[in-house]
Write a protein that holds these residues in place. Structure first.
Motif, short mmCIF file in Angstrom:
data_model
loop_
_atom_site.label_atom_id
_atom_site.label_comp_id
_atom_site.label_asym_id
_atom_site.label_seq_id
_atom_site.Cartn_x
_atom_site.Cartn_y
_atom_site.Cartn_z
N PHE A 168 -0.95 -9.31 13.71
CA PHE A 168 -0.06 -8.16 13.67
C PHE A 168 -0.83 -6.92 14.10
O PHE A 168 -1.93 -6.68 13.59
CB PHE A 168 0.48 -7.92 12.25
N THR A 169 -0.26 -6.15 15.00
CA THR A 169 -0.77 -4.83 15.32
C THR A 169 0.16 -3.84 14.66
O THR A 169 1.36 -3.83 14.93
CB THR A 169 -0.83 -4.60 16.85
N LEU A 174 -5.98 -1.30 12.59
CA LEU A 174 -4.53 -1.45 12.73
C LEU A 174 -4.11 -2.90 12.93
O LEU A 174 -2.95 -3.17 13.24
CB LEU A 174 -4.00 -0.59 13.89
N GLN A 175 -5.02 -3.84 12.73
CA GLN A 175 -4.67 -5.25 12.87
C GLN A 175 -4.75 -5.96 11.54
O GLN A 175 -5.60 -5.67 10.71
CB GLN A 175 -5.56 -5.95 13.88
N ALA A 198 3.41 -8.46 17.36
CA ALA A 198 2.93 -9.65 16.66
C ALA A 198 2.71 -10.77 17.67
O ALA A 198 3.53 -10.96 18.56
CB ALA A 198 3.93 -10.08 15.60
N ASN A 199 1.63 -11.48 17.52
CA ASN A 199 1.32 -12.63 18.36
C ASN A 199 1.18 -13.84 17.44
O ASN A 199 0.29 -13.89 16.60
CB ASN A 199 0.03 -12.38 19.13
N VAL A 200 2.08 -14.82 17.59
CA VAL A 200 2.10 -16.00 16.73
C VAL A 200 1.52 -17.18 17.50
O VAL A 200 1.95 -17.48 18.62
CB VAL A 200 3.54 -16.33 16.28
N ILE A 201 0.56 -17.88 16.86
CA ILE A 201 -0.10 -19.03 17.47
C ILE A 201 0.11 -20.23 16.55
O ILE A 201 -0.27 -20.20 15.38
CB ILE A 201 -1.61 -18.76 17.65
N GLU A 202 0.73 -21.29 17.07
CA GLU A 202 0.92 -22.52 16.29
C GLU A 202 -0.37 -23.33 16.32
O GLU A 202 -1.05 -23.40 17.34
CB GLU A 202 2.05 -23.36 16.86
N LEU A 203 -0.69 -23.96 15.18
CA LEU A 203 -1.94 -24.70 15.04
C LEU A 203 -1.70 -26.12 14.54
O LEU A 203 -0.80 -26.36 13.74
CB LEU A 203 -2.85 -24.00 14.02
N SER A 204 -2.54 -27.03 14.97
CA SER A 204 -2.66 -28.32 14.31
C SER A 204 -4.11 -28.39 13.83
O SER A 204 -5.01 -27.84 14.45
CB SER A 204 -2.33 -29.48 15.26
N VAL A 205 -4.34 -29.04 12.71
CA VAL A 205 -5.67 -29.06 12.10
C VAL A 205 -6.36 -30.36 12.45
O VAL A 205 -5.84 -31.44 12.18
CB VAL A 205 -5.55 -28.89 10.57
N ASN A 206 -7.54 -30.25 13.05
CA ASN A 206 -8.32 -31.44 13.41
C ASN A 206 -9.35 -31.80 12.36
O ASN A 206 -9.64 -32.97 12.15
CB ASN A 206 -9.02 -31.22 14.75
N ALA A 207 -9.97 -30.83 11.74
CA ALA A 207 -10.98 -31.04 10.71
C ALA A 207 -10.97 -29.83 9.80
O ALA A 207 -10.60 -28.73 10.22
CB ALA A 207 -12.36 -31.22 11.35
#
Length: 113
Positions: free
Chosen positions: A14-15, A55-56, A92-101
């Motif tokens: 978020f900015t 501001l972030q 706002a910049n949204v990044i989807e994640l998958s967890v590897n470890a």
């Protein structure tokens, strides 16, 4: 350590609008407390301040699976967070994640003496 398959995550940067940090942080703190009390499938929901960019804010989220994420999105406190944060956020910049470890330990708590 290999996490359970299906863990779903998001990272949102978020900015904030100038001067809105304190209000955003209060809203985020209230939201985190509600998530902690009401959402067993939310494994982690953390709001970070960025030392080099006042501001972030970065919100890091992990869910047992995408179904848990869907339940999270339908909670009244998340609807409030989504609605009220608009007046504080420039982008706002949204990044989807998958967890590897992962390595996960309980978060430390403050002790009052």
């Amino acid at each position: 350590m290999k996490p359970a398959p299906g863990i779903y995550g998001l990272l949102t940067v978020f900015t904030l609008l100038d001067g809105s940090g304190e209000a955003f942080d209060k809203l985020a703190e209230e939201t985190v407390e509600a998530v902690q009390r009401n959402e067993p499938d939310t494994l982690l929901f953390v709001c970070h301040a960025v030392k080099s960019a006042p501001l972030q804010r970065i919100v890091y989220e992990l869910y047992r699976d995408e179904v848990g994420y869907g339940e999270h999105q339908r909670q009244p406190h998340m609807e409030r967070f989504a609605t009220e944060r608009v007046k504080y956020v420039l982008a706002a910049n949204v990044i989807e994640l998958s967890v590897n470890a992962a390595k996960v330990v309980p978060l430390p708590t403050r002790t009052v003496l």
